[in-house]
Scaffold this motif. Structure first.
Motif, PDB file in Angstrom:
ATOM      1  N   ALA A   1      -3.320 -10.949 -11.348  1.00 33.39           N
ATOM      2  CA  ALA A   1      -2.340 -10.749 -10.585  1.00 33.39           C
ATOM      3  C   ALA A   1      -1.738  -9.394 -10.881  1.00 33.39           C
ATOM      4  N   PHE A   2      -1.076  -9.385 -12.109  1.00 35.98           N
ATOM      5  CA  PHE A   2      -0.408  -8.469 -12.828  1.00 35.98           C
ATOM      6  C   PHE A   2      -1.248  -7.188 -12.710  1.00 35.98           C
ATOM      7  N   ALA A   3      -2.513  -7.216 -13.109  1.00 35.23           N
ATOM      8  CA  ALA A   3      -3.351  -6.268 -13.166  1.00 35.23           C
ATOM      9  C   ALA A   3      -3.263  -5.535 -11.631  1.00 35.23           C
ATOM     10  N   VAL A   4      -3.457  -6.263 -10.659  1.00 36.19           N
ATOM     11  CA  VAL A   4      -3.659  -5.688  -9.276  1.00 36.19           C
ATOM     12  C   VAL A   4      -1.941  -4.928  -9.037  1.00 36.19           C
ATOM     13  N   ARG A   5      -0.962  -5.296  -9.487  1.00 36.28           N
ATOM     14  CA  ARG A   5       0.242  -4.809  -9.386  1.00 36.28           C
ATOM     15  C   ARG A   5       0.341  -3.472 -10.110  1.00 36.28           C
ATOM     16  N   ARG A   6      -0.228  -3.474 -11.410  1.00 34.69           N
ATOM     17  CA  ARG A   6      -0.216  -2.155 -12.209  1.00 34.69           C
ATOM     18  C   ARG A   6      -1.094  -1.169 -11.063  1.00 34.69           C
ATOM     19  N   LEU A   7      -2.267  -1.650 -10.989  1.00 35.98           N
ATOM     20  CA  LEU A   7      -3.319  -0.722 -10.276  1.00 35.98           C
ATOM     21  C   LEU A   7      -2.456   0.066  -8.938  1.00 35.98           C
ATOM     22  N   VAL A   8      -1.764  -0.925  -8.105  1.00 36.82           N
ATOM     23  CA  VAL A   8      -1.366  -0.552  -6.968  1.00 36.82           C
ATOM     24  C   VAL A   8      -0.146   0.495  -7.182  1.00 36.82           C
ATOM     25  N   ALA A   9       0.691   0.210  -8.332  1.00 39.26           N
ATOM     26  CA  ALA A   9       1.717   0.980  -8.766  1.00 39.26           C
ATOM     27  C   ALA A   9       1.310   2.310  -9.650  1.00 39.26           C
ATOM     28  N   GLY A  10       0.075   2.390  -9.464  1.00 40.81           N
ATOM     29  CA  GLY A  10      -0.367   4.044 -10.003  1.00 40.81           C
ATOM     30  C   GLY A  10      -0.539   3.685 -11.418  1.00 40.81           C
ATOM     31  N   ARG A  11      -0.436   2.507 -12.215  1.00 46.69           N
ATOM     32  CA  ARG A  11      -0.669   2.787 -13.561  1.00 46.69           C
ATOM     33  C   ARG A  11      -1.855   1.964 -13.966  1.00 46.69           C
TER      34      ARG A  11
ATOM     35  N   ALA B   1       0.866  -1.299   0.232  1.00 47.95           N
ATOM     36  CA  ALA B   1       0.228  -0.030   0.053  1.00 47.95           C
ATOM     37  C   ALA B   1       0.872   1.180   0.147  1.00 47.95           C
ATOM     38  N   PRO B   2       0.262   2.337  -0.687  1.00 50.64           N
ATOM     39  CA  PRO B   2       1.114   3.571  -0.630  1.00 50.64           C
ATOM     40  C   PRO B   2       1.236   4.186   0.722  1.00 50.64           C
ATOM     41  N   PRO B   3       1.806   5.368   0.972  1.00 47.71           N
ATOM     42  CA  PRO B   3       1.707   5.909   2.375  1.00 47.71           C
ATOM     43  C   PRO B   3       0.334   6.505   2.421  1.00 47.71           C
ATOM     44  N   ALA B   4       0.032   6.614   3.719  1.00 50.42           N
ATOM     45  CA  ALA B   4      -1.298   7.199   3.856  1.00 50.42           C
ATOM     46  C   ALA B   4      -1.541   8.556   3.640  1.00 50.42           C
ATOM     47  N   THR B   5      -2.647   9.216   3.416  1.00 51.56           N
ATOM     48  CA  THR B   5      -2.906  10.343   3.144  1.00 51.56           C
ATOM     49  C   THR B   5      -2.771  11.032   4.447  1.00 51.56           C
ATOM     50  N   PRO B   6      -1.736  12.307   4.283  1.00 51.82           N
ATOM     51  CA  PRO B   6      -1.417  12.885   5.467  1.00 51.82           C
ATOM     52  C   PRO B   6      -2.478  13.535   6.318  1.00 51.82           C
ATOM     53  N   THR B   7      -3.546  14.332   5.742  1.00 49.68           N
ATOM     54  CA  THR B   7      -4.201  15.082   6.583  1.00 49.68           C
ATOM     55  C   THR B   7      -5.650  14.412   6.461  1.00 49.68           C
ATOM     56  N   PRO B   8      -5.822  13.735   7.701  1.00 50.12           N
ATOM     57  CA  PRO B   8      -7.392  13.008   7.819  1.00 50.12           C
ATOM     58  C   PRO B   8      -8.360  14.065   8.209  1.00 50.12           C
ATOM     59  N   PRO B   9      -9.725  13.846   7.528  1.00 48.77           N
ATOM     60  CA  PRO B   9     -10.869  14.749   7.811  1.00 48.77           C
ATOM     61  C   PRO B   9     -11.004  14.783   9.303  1.00 48.77           C
ATOM     62  N   SER B  10     -11.841  15.732   9.612  1.00 47.05           N
ATOM     63  CA  SER B  10     -11.977  15.989  11.032  1.00 47.05           C
ATOM     64  C   SER B  10     -13.214  14.861  11.648  1.00 47.05           C
ATOM     65  N   GLU B  11     -13.164  14.764  12.815  1.00 42.63           N
ATOM     66  CA  GLU B  11     -13.973  13.899  13.525  1.00 42.63           C
ATOM     67  C   GLU B  11     -15.632  14.541  13.452  1.00 42.63           C
ATOM     68  N   PRO B  12     -16.689  13.930  13.419  1.00 43.48           N
ATOM     69  CA  PRO B  12     -17.936  14.337  13.057  1.00 43.48           C
ATOM     70  C   PRO B  12     -18.300  14.851  14.584  1.00 43.48           C
ATOM     71  N   PRO B  13     -19.210  16.044  14.921  1.00 44.58           N
ATOM     72  CA  PRO B  13     -19.256  16.677  16.163  1.00 44.58           C
ATOM     73  C   PRO B  13     -19.998  15.486  16.999  1.00 44.58           C
ATOM     74  N   ARG B  14     -19.753  15.632  18.327  1.00 49.90           N
ATOM     75  CA  ARG B  14     -20.369  14.969  19.555  1.00 49.90           C
ATOM     76  C   ARG B  14     -21.936  15.518  19.562  1.00 49.90           C
TER      77      ARG B  14
END
Lengths: 862, 115, 216
Positions: free
Chosen positions: A733-743, A10-23
């Motif tokens: 299986a190759f299709a998965v590799r391509r997709l995960v590699a962003g192609r 898996a690629p690195p996580a998106t750095p800014t997570p959305p904020s938590e919904p209100p209590r």
């Protein structure tokens, strides 16, 4: 903490997570979650996917079928009350006892436990629903429609009449030309769909959908029982489904799998049936034992002792139960040594059962026991079940079995095991958990006399039946002569039967009274220490307003305090995120939160898909094969219509889940519930295929030696097809590799679509060149094996096409690769099955050359 | 709480998995042997080919199951909490499965092999 | 009422031959053992409910170890050994035999063919010599049946495409009841047969008479 971070693909996580919904305040949180999770009123109820709703529906439907099966039992007891009774003739009686057994096994016991599991499991594990709510609903419809077909056949007088284990050749088209057998084969297989869907759901839900912190060693013991039972179903039901398909093929298309004149063998049916049928008994018993293991600690006021030992014991029962099926076939002329294996395994299974019983006794010894209605019924369970176990060990002894087999002794034994091992615990469980469903406490007034009527009536009926059997009365006789001397015992058994029925009538009255007049309570009336009592009672659709963090074994909790905190939204997901239905998935062993599982909203699609499946079954029943094909296409199209609401068109990255933690939505995780569901589906599928290969070898090695016509298998075509399947799997299986590699995976997907079709194109001439498959069983087996491979290749192509469609629709990205990974799993399995199947066919045609050359064939015709 | 491979859970079923494999193997080779008449081929001193192959398989099954139990024997210190559960349970299951293997198949030593 | 099972023309507990007698003995031993085990479980229940102190401190481990593993394990091993010994005599004794009486199951009657006496066949009544082992070779002409003479012991299925074998002995001359034990359709309940065990010195005459009847 999350799975993505440990997943190298898996690629690195998106750095800014959305904020938590209100209590929200507890009341507003309840309203928001109820709006998100509720089932619409009126006709909208048919769109329900919620586990609380469907669990109750399963339980009620199963109880209705129990009443039908019970009524049939009463008719049987009327007929057998005296010798030469002129109540019904053999043709009606044979339908009665066949339907009594089939209804109780397939339409009562299994669905009843499924209902309990669906209702309770998420609440015990601290989840908001099962892993696949729409599958729950589809399973329910398959069950109800299949059951309706069977009951309708009974009303029409064309019900199955070959006994609930349907021994062929009696059930073949020669000796049962009507549709009676077809009703059983198709109707029960239809119902089995719901058993398989439930098995997959239970497995995945226990392994993945638990409260954070509930590591595998902290699960409530019921979760272990249900997990192991669900695994047994995954491997136990496919042999029966295969057997039903083969027998239906023999009846409809004259493929001679069981015809000894054409290389088939009636014993193959018995092996396939009991390979399912014996594990089935434990599939019914273990969930009930799990319920016992939940109730005893509550009333002993002490946690279950020997938790680990019990887990080992349950596993031992599960495995051993797959090695004793032949004890139903001791008298078919198998070598004594083979009988000895099965005899020893059958006896051995008593030991882990005894371990469980003494763990319950030890729990009582260690605690401060207190009496209440469920304990009374559990006392009945212990008495009846221990007797059933003891007669079971007797029957496991080969010489005794030779006398008692197929007599009323066996009828008595199996009722002691099933009524003792399932009905009594379920009655206790009903009294124990009914307050959870209704919010009203249990009253004792009618429950106690109902128990004594059922208990005394049952023992009068069936204890004496042991003696009737030893007096020589075979099972399944519609009448008997006075001179046989069986009158007195049978009359008393019938009296006992009616006492039992009165007891059940009183039980039903009691339930109605409790629903209507039970005293309301706030929470946890039994002072239980497990999580299901932390929900409000009756439970809201969302079960928990927030999910707890579990820091101790799940049978040492304080549901009162936890429940209050969760209702305030203190915990995970204690908020409403855009009206989405969310629950958490955890890492299997450690229970660390891993994914936000977003569940589907109520929909009519499961009902529509169930109706389409039912249309296929009815069309097959009335031999309208074109209609069946159309129905199959409709079913497939409807299943595809389930998918557009799955997944997302944009990456979301990790979402806040409360308690300061985050987790990605399940479609961005490496191994979401659906990935595991695919793995377990393929395991069940492989079992089915393995059973087919076993059948082929069985017929070749020990079946009647009837010379087989040669089977022509062009090697070039077979090798080409195998290569195409393997290449297709590699492309997927190759299709998965391509997709995960962003192609773009488009070209690889296209290859994964075309290659299986090429395999089909190569296999079609092989199947066409086989010649008439009705000539000999070996040809029929070859035919079905090839058909199986072709079907799998077609579905593999479909998965690749589905991937292309999802790609075009924007559901795929480097982080959202789930759809392609599911397809790759299928492709991989199809290739493996292809290699195994083609190798098997080559081996089989070799065996056909080698075996006839061996002199002194055992078991052949005279 | 380290994320571990899900296959770690499979260890729980390993012991009885071996028992089941032995069951299939022994039952299968018994049937094949009877079909091919191996019980009529005497090797030496009343020992038939059929019994010899079955006893050999039995020995392999007991050795494999016992070996698994030894491999899973408790080690100290347990390196993490869940490990402290999985391994002991897997060990006990393997011991139980070894006992089951002996009891289930010991009959190959004495009973009539075919008919 | 318990006596009802011990008498009657089809009772497995009124043995008239060695196989049935051994199994009946096995049954009485197992029934007595089962009664003791059942009572022991309920005595244990009474103790753990009322007087757990009798079991000493921390009784749960000992309960599981002795009640769950050791005692049932020992009983089971003994029982299996006894059953294997008996099984060898019952199952393994039934091998290929030149003089075996051929039993033919068909819906819904039993026929018997006697190879010793030229062409002798009987339907509905089986004639055997008393006091000696009789081998049977059982086949079916249609569906699965099961050949069972409860007072002589043991049953064996009649399966199309298969030949099954069994050896039985009647200790004394007399008439015994036989039934079809495997469900075989409409008149399954009527598929009784009669077994006449003759003094050995008269058996040849009986067969000769049968052969004459068959010949006519």
């Amino acid at each position: 903490m999350t799975e993505r971070m440990t997943d190298p693909d898996a690629p690195p996580a998106t750095p800014t997570p959305p904020s938590e919904p209100p209590r929200l305040s507890p009341i507003r949180l309840h309203k928001a979650l109820s709006a998100a999770w509720g089932t619409p009123p009126g006709l909208g109820r048919l769109s329900a996917v919620n586990h609380t709703v469907l669990g109750k529906r399963f339980i009620i439907a199963a109880f209705v079928f129990f009443a039908i099966g019970g009524a049939l039992a009463m008719l049987i007891r009327v007929q057998l009350a005296t010798s030469e009774t002129a109540f019904v003739g053999p043709d009606v009686y044979n339908q009665f006892f066949t339907m009594h057994g089939s209804v109780m096994m397939f339409l009562f016991a299994i669905p009843m436990f499924e209902g309990f599991a669906i209702y309770l499991l998420p609440k015990m594990l601290g989840a908001r629903d099962m892993a696949f709510p729409r599958l729950t609903a589809y399973g329910f419809w398959c069950y109800v429609f299949g059951g309706a077909i069977l009951v309708a056949a009974l009303v029409a007088g064309v019900a199955p009449n070959g006994g609930w284990f349907m021994y062929t050749p009696l059930t073949s088209s020669t000796y049962t030309p009507g549709i009676n057998s077809d009703v059983w084969l198709l109707g029960v297989t239809f119902v089995e769909i719901s058993a398989l869907t439930a098995a997959i759901e239970i497995t995945v839900s226990v392994l993945k959908l638990r409260a954070p912190g509930m590591s595998i060693d902290r699960m409530p013991i019921m979760a272990w029982y249900l997990l192991i039972t669900a695994f047994m179903m995954l491997f136990g039901f496919p042999p029966l489904i295969l057997g039903s398909i083969l027998l239906e093929l023999e009846r409809a298309a004259d493929l001679p799998f069981f015809d000894p004149l054409r290389g088939g063998d009636p014993l193959l049916w018995q092996h396939l049936f009991w390979l399912f049928g014996h594990p089935e008994v434990y599939i019914i018993f273990l969930p009930a034992a799990g319920a016992v293991s939940m109730m005893i600690p509550t009333f002993a006021r002490h946690e279950l002792v020997g938790y680990r030992t019990v887990v080992v014991a349950v596993m031992a029962v599960a495995f051993l139960s797959f090695g004793l099926w032949v004890h139903h076939m001791f008298t078919v002329g198998i070598p004594h040594l083979a009988l000895a294996f099965f005899s020893a395994a059958s006896g051995l299974v008593a030991i882990p059962t005894a371990v469980q019983i003494f763990a319950w006794l030890g729990t009582i010894a260690a605690g401060r026991p207190r009496y209440d209605v469920p304990m009374l019924y559990l006392g009945g369970f212990l008495a009846v079940f221990v007797i059933g176990g003891l007669t079971g060990v007797m029957l496991a002894m080969v010489p005794f079995n030779f006398q008692a087999h197929d007599t009323h002794f066996v009828v008595a034994h199996l009722h002691y095991v099933l009524v003792g091992g399932f009905v009594f615990p379920m009655l206790a469980a009903t009294y124990y958990w009914l307050p959870h469903i209704t919010g009203r406490a249990c009253e004792r007034r009618l429950a106690v006399p109902a128990f004594w009527l059922i208990f005394v009536g049952f023992n009068l009926t069936f204890f004496l039946m042991h003696l009737t059997g030893l007096a020589g009365m075979p099972r399944r006789v519609w009448t008997y002569p006075e001179s046989a001397g069986w009158d007195g015992l049978n009359l008393l058994s019938s009296v006992g039967g009616f006492l039992t029925a009165m007891g059940f009538a009183l039980f039903v009255m009691d339930i109605v009274v409790q629903l209507r007049f039970g005293r309301r309570f706030r929470r946890n009336p039994w002072q239980a220490r497990t999580l299901e009592w932390a929900t409000p009672t009756p439970p809201p659709a969302y079960a928990f307003a927030a999910l707890p963090r579990i820091a101790d074994r799940a049978d040492r909790l304080d549901p009162g305090a936890i429940g209050v905190a969760l209702a305030r939204g203190e915990g995970y997901l204690g908020f409403d995120r855009d009206g989405r239905m969310e629950t958490l998935a955890v890492e299997m062993a450690s229970g660390a939160p891993q994914q936000v599982v977003v569940l589907p909203k109520p929909t009519y699609l499961p009902l529509a898909t169930g109706l389409a499946t039912g249309a296929v079954v009815l069309a097959l029943l009335f031999k309208l094969y074109l209609v069946a094909l159309l129905g199959l296409a409709a079913t497939l199209a409807l299943f595809l219509a389930w998918t557009p609401s799955c997944g997302a068109r944009a990456d979301s990255g990790p979402l806040p889940i409360g308690m300061g933690e985050t987790a990605p939505p399940h479609w961005e995780a490496a191994r979401p519930p659906s990935w595991w569901a695919m793995v377990f589906t393929l395991a069940a599928d492989a079992t089915l295929f393995g059973s087919l290969l076993f059948g082929g070898v069985f017929l070749a090695v020990v079946g009647p030696a009837v010379p087989a016509p040669p089977i022509v298998l062009p090697p070039a075509l077979l090798i080409g097809a195998g290569a195409a399947l393997v290449a297709g799997a590699a492309a997927a299986a190759f299709a998965v590799r391509r997709l995960v590699a962003g192609r773009s995976p488009a070209a690889a997907l296209l290859a994964a679509l075309v290659l299986p079709l090429a395999a089909v194109a190569l296999l079609l001439p092989v199947i066409g060149g086989l010649g008439d498959p009705t000539l000999h069983a070996s040809r029929a087996v070859t035919f079905v094996t090839l058909a199986y491979l072709i079907l799998h290749a077609l579905i593999a192509a479909l998965f690749a096409g589905f991937g292309l469609w999802r790609m075009r629709a924007g559901f795929l990205s480097a982080t959202r690769s789930l759809d392609l990974r599911l397809g790759a799993l299928w492709h991989g399995y199809s290739a493996a099955a292809g290699i195994a199947g083609l190798a098997f066919l080559c081996g089989l045609s070799l065996l056909g050359v080698v075996l006839p050359a061996v002199p002194g064939v055992e078991g052949g015709p005279p | 709480m380290r994320t571990r491979h899900p296959l770690a859970l499979v260890a729980l079923a390993a012991g009885f998995g071996l028992w089941l494999a032995a069951f299939i193997l022994l039952y299968g080779s018994l049937s094949v042997g009877c079909r091919l008449g191996w019980h009529r081929i005497e090797l030496a001193g009343g020992l038939t080919l059929q019994r010899a192959q079955l006893v050999a398989l039995f020995a392999v099954a007991v050795a494999a199951s016992g070996g698994l139990a030894v491999a899973l024997r408790p080690v100290r210190p347990a390196d993490e909490p869940a490990e402290g559960f999985l391994r002991p349970v897997a060990f006990r299951a393997a011991v139980a499965a070894t006992a089951a293997t002996v009891v289930t198949f010991a009959a190959v030593l004495v009973l009539t092999t075919c008919r | 009422m318990a006596l009802a099972a011990c008498g009657g023309p089809y009772s497995a507990l009124a043995p008239a031959g060695p196989v049935a007698a051994n199994v009946a003995l096995l049954w009485w031993i197992m029934a007595a053992g089962a009664t003791i085990i059942f009572l022991a479980v309920f005595v244990a229940l009474a103790i753990v409910w009322r007087r757990p102190a009798l079991l000493g401190a921390a009784p749960e481990r000992r309960l599981i170890l002795w009640g769950g593993l050791a005692l049932p394990g020992a009983i089971l091993l003994l029982l299996l050994a006894a059953a294997f010994v008996l099984g060898e005599r019952l199952v393994a004794a039934a091998r290929e035999d030149e003089g075996a009486i051929e039993v033919i199951g068909r819906r819904w009657e039993w026929s018997f063919r006697y190879p010793g006496a030229a062409g002798a066949v009987s339907t509905g009544t089986l004639h055997i010599p008393a006091g000696e082992d009789v081998a049977f070779r059982v086949i079916s002409e249609d569906v699965i049946h099961a050949f069972w003479i409860p007072r002589l012991g043991g049953k064996i299925d009649a399966i199309p495409g298969h030949v099954t074998r069994i050896r039985l002995r009647a200790d004394a001359p007399g008439v015994y009841g036989g039934v079809c034990a495997e469900f075989c359709g409409t008149d399954h309940a009527a598929m009784f047969f009669r077994v006449e065990a003759h003094p050995p010195e008269r058996y040849a005459d009986v067969l000769a008479g049968l052969a004459r009847e068959t010949g006519q």
